[in-house]
Design a protein around this motif. Structure first.
Motif, PDB file in Angstrom:
ATOM      1  N   THR A  36      54.750  -7.587  72.525  1.00 20.64           N
ATOM      2  CA  THR A  36      54.529  -7.590  71.064  1.00 20.64           C
ATOM      3  C   THR A  36      53.277  -6.795  70.717  1.00 20.64           C
ATOM      4  O   THR A  36      53.283  -5.974  69.793  1.00 20.64           O
ATOM      5  CB  THR A  36      54.381  -9.038  70.545  1.00 20.64           C
ATOM      6  OG1 THR A  36      55.480  -9.813  71.033  1.00 20.64           O
ATOM      7  CG2 THR A  36      54.380  -9.080  69.032  1.00 20.64           C
ATOM      8  N   GLU A  37      52.215  -7.029  71.475  1.00 17.15           N
ATOM      9  CA  GLU A  37      50.941  -6.358  71.196  1.00 17.15           C
ATOM     10  C   GLU A  37      51.060  -4.839  71.341  1.00 17.15           C
ATOM     11  O   GLU A  37      50.637  -4.077  70.463  1.00 17.15           O
ATOM     12  CB  GLU A  37      49.856  -6.900  72.139  1.00 17.15           C
ATOM     13  CG  GLU A  37      48.446  -6.447  71.768  1.00 17.15           C
ATOM     14  CD  GLU A  37      47.387  -6.996  72.740  1.00 17.15           C
ATOM     15  OE1 GLU A  37      46.252  -6.508  72.675  1.00 17.15           O
ATOM     16  OE2 GLU A  37      47.714  -7.882  73.557  1.00 17.15           O
TER      17      GLU A  37
ATOM     18  N   CYS B 113      53.388  -3.363  68.589  1.00 21.25           N
ATOM     19  CA  CYS B 113      52.722  -3.329  67.272  1.00 21.25           C
ATOM     20  C   CYS B 113      51.652  -2.243  67.219  1.00 21.25           C
ATOM     21  O   CYS B 113      51.511  -1.537  66.214  1.00 21.25           O
ATOM     22  CB  CYS B 113      52.115  -4.692  66.954  1.00 21.25           C
ATOM     23  SG  CYS B 113      53.340  -5.953  66.572  1.00 21.25           S
ATOM     24  N   ASP B 114      50.918  -2.095  68.322  1.00 21.07           N
ATOM     25  CA  ASP B 114      49.864  -1.083  68.386  1.00 21.07           C
ATOM     26  C   ASP B 114      50.455   0.323  68.234  1.00 21.07           C
ATOM     27  O   ASP B 114      49.975   1.143  67.451  1.00 21.07           O
ATOM     28  CB  ASP B 114      49.104  -1.219  69.715  1.00 21.07           C
ATOM     29  CG  ASP B 114      47.963  -0.217  69.817  1.00 21.07           C
ATOM     30  OD1 ASP B 114      47.236  -0.061  68.812  1.00 21.07           O
ATOM     31  OD2 ASP B 114      47.808   0.420  70.869  1.00 21.07           O
TER      32      ASP B 114
ATOM     33  N   SER C  66      52.004   0.949  64.661  1.00 19.11           N
ATOM     34  CA  SER C  66      51.034   1.128  63.574  1.00 19.11           C
ATOM     35  C   SER C  66      50.553   2.577  63.464  1.00 19.11           C
ATOM     36  O   SER C  66      50.003   2.982  62.446  1.00 19.11           O
ATOM     37  CB  SER C  66      49.844   0.187  63.760  1.00 19.11           C
ATOM     38  OG  SER C  66      49.167   0.499  64.954  1.00 19.11           O
TER      39      SER C  66
ATOM     40  N   ASN D  98      53.687 -14.045  65.446  1.00 26.48           N
ATOM     41  CA  ASN D  98      54.445 -12.830  65.760  1.00 26.48           C
ATOM     42  C   ASN D  98      54.856 -12.098  64.485  1.00 26.48           C
ATOM     43  O   ASN D  98      54.733 -10.868  64.387  1.00 26.48           O
ATOM     44  CB  ASN D  98      55.705 -13.179  66.571  1.00 26.48           C
ATOM     45  CG  ASN D  98      55.403 -13.597  67.996  1.00 26.48           C
ATOM     46  OD1 ASN D  98      54.267 -13.449  68.466  1.00 26.48           O
ATOM     47  ND2 ASN D  98      56.393 -14.103  68.696  1.00 26.48           N
TER      48      ASN D  98
ATOM     49  N   ASN E 135      53.457 -12.156  61.539  1.00 23.05           N
ATOM     50  CA  ASN E 135      52.289 -11.523  60.913  1.00 23.05           C
ATOM     51  C   ASN E 135      51.899 -10.230  61.612  1.00 23.05           C
ATOM     52  O   ASN E 135      51.610  -9.215  60.963  1.00 23.05           O
ATOM     53  CB  ASN E 135      51.097 -12.490  60.915  1.00 23.05           C
ATOM     54  CG  ASN E 135      51.233 -13.561  59.861  1.00 23.05           C
ATOM     55  OD1 ASN E 135      51.945 -13.375  58.864  1.00 23.05           O
ATOM     56  ND2 ASN E 135      50.599 -14.698  60.057  1.00 23.05           N
ATOM     57  N   ASN E 136      51.886 -10.255  62.948  1.00 22.20           N
ATOM     58  CA  ASN E 136      51.507  -9.053  63.711  1.00 22.20           C
ATOM     59  C   ASN E 136      52.493  -7.917  63.476  1.00 22.20           C
ATOM     60  O   ASN E 136      52.095  -6.752  63.291  1.00 22.20           O
ATOM     61  CB  ASN E 136      51.431  -9.381  65.205  1.00 22.20           C
ATOM     62  CG  ASN E 136      50.243 -10.262  65.539  1.00 22.20           C
ATOM     63  OD1 ASN E 136      49.288 -10.337  64.788  1.00 22.20           O
ATOM     64  ND2 ASN E 136      50.316 -10.967  66.655  1.00 22.20           N
TER      65      ASN E 136
ATOM     66  N   ARG F  11      52.169  -6.563  59.880  1.00 20.43           N
ATOM     67  CA  ARG F  11      50.978  -5.706  59.711  1.00 20.43           C
ATOM     68  C   ARG F  11      51.216  -4.314  60.319  1.00 20.43           C
ATOM     69  O   ARG F  11      50.827  -3.307  59.739  1.00 20.43           O
ATOM     70  CB  ARG F  11      49.750  -6.357  60.348  1.00 20.43           C
ATOM     71  CG  ARG F  11      49.086  -7.377  59.435  1.00 20.43           C
ATOM     72  CD  ARG F  11      47.639  -7.637  59.856  1.00 20.43           C
ATOM     73  NE  ARG F  11      47.562  -8.142  61.216  1.00 20.43           N
ATOM     74  CZ  ARG F  11      47.624  -9.437  61.531  1.00 20.43           C
ATOM     75  NH1 ARG F  11      47.765 -10.342  60.604  1.00 20.43           N
ATOM     76  NH2 ARG F  11      47.534  -9.814  62.796  1.00 20.43           N
TER      77      ARG F  11
END
Length: 293
Positions: A243-244, A247-248, A251, A284, A286-287, A290
């Motif tokens: 997930t991290e 998302c990174d 973005s 999850n 929210n991440n 964003r």
């Protein structure tokens, strides 16, 4: 609520598309990650029952609303299931305000020319006719290497299916996934982009698609696709990234929003209390939100 409202939400809504379409092949793995061992179900029927309980728990969670989740992709069996006395697709839209999509592919052929084409989809017209309340579809193939012929074949097949879907008045999510572990990922993405552009230019007025693509090595590579008049939205798959990580990377791509499956359910467990489950899922959501906006 009208199709026009669903269209506006998918075109301009802030948020992401939840992929809740685990199928026969991916369900055992998804259940194992959720804390349901294979020994806990004795048949396909029981297995799909367990995954439906997981999906319903996600859909019913407080944070699973159209403030952040604008669409959700369902597995075909899910259309027959109910939540609080309503069919799942109807519940998603009428109660949660989330646009429902249907996964229509039947899995992948064996690898050839560096790609995996979709298996034939028998009875597609009938499936689309019966898929009441569903705004669009999703169909996946996979690209493993930068093989120009293979990629051209994958994209041509995807657009053939897309035309059947648009003919039935629905919006197809075309998903030619590029394997994140491919040693020629960047080259494959360049070829894929030009093949998609070629096929987009052959669509006629009123034929509109969405694209679901692996997050590219080169940030914003797919902006030109997102800006194309035949493309409603470009969404990103998590493809095995955490997930991290997903998302990174997402973005960094201004015109892509998420359509994550495993990254959405990461850290969720059947054994959690509802409060623990909702907190993990909310984190999850929210991440991913964003990273999408």
């Amino acid at each position: 609520m009208s199709k026009a409202e669903q269209h506006a939400q998918m075109s301009d809504g802030a948020g992401f598309v939840a992929a809740l379409d685990q199928s026969g092949g991916s369900t055992p793995k998804a259940l194992a990650l959720y804390g349901v061992e294979a020994s806990e179900y004795g048949s396909d029927e029981e297995m799909f029952g367990e995954i439906q309980k997981m999906r319903a728990r996600i859909i019913l969670a407080d944070d699973f609303t159209n403030d952040k989740v604008i669409g959700a992709i369902l597995f075909e069996r899910t259309l027959g299931e109910e939540i609080d006395g309503k069919k799942v697709a109807d519940y998603l839209w009428s109660v949660k305000g989330i646009v429902p999509f249907l996964k229509i592919d039947k899995g992948l052929e064996d690898q050839a020319n560096g790609v995996q084409m979709m298996k034939p989809i028998p009875g597609l017209a009938g499936t689309l006719a019966k898929a009441e309340g569903v705004f669009g579809t999703k169909e996946r193939s996979v690209i493993h290497e930068a093989n120009a012929q293979g990629i051209a074949d994958v994209v041509a097949q995807q657009f053939d299916v897309a035309r059947v879907v648009t003919g039935a008045g629905k919006v197809p999510i075309v998903e030619p996934e590029v394997n994140i572990h491919s040693e020629t990922k960047a080259e494959a993405e360049d070829i894929l982009k030009s093949e998609i552009l070629k096929n987009l230019d052959q669509l006629s007025e009123g034929q509109e698609i969405m694209l679901k693509l692996t997050i590219p090595n080169q940030a914003n590579l797919y902006d030109e696709l997102a800006n194309h008049p035949r493309v409603l939205r470009v969404v990103a798959l998590s493809g095995g990234y955490s997930t991290e990580q997903a998302c990174d990377l997402l973005s960094q791509n201004g015109k892509m929003i998420a359509s994550f499956s495993r990254a959405l359910t990461e850290g969720l467990s059947k054994q959690q209390s509802d409060a623990e489950f909702n907190a993990a899922l909310g984190g999850n959501i929210n991440n991913i939100y964003r990273a999408s906006v």
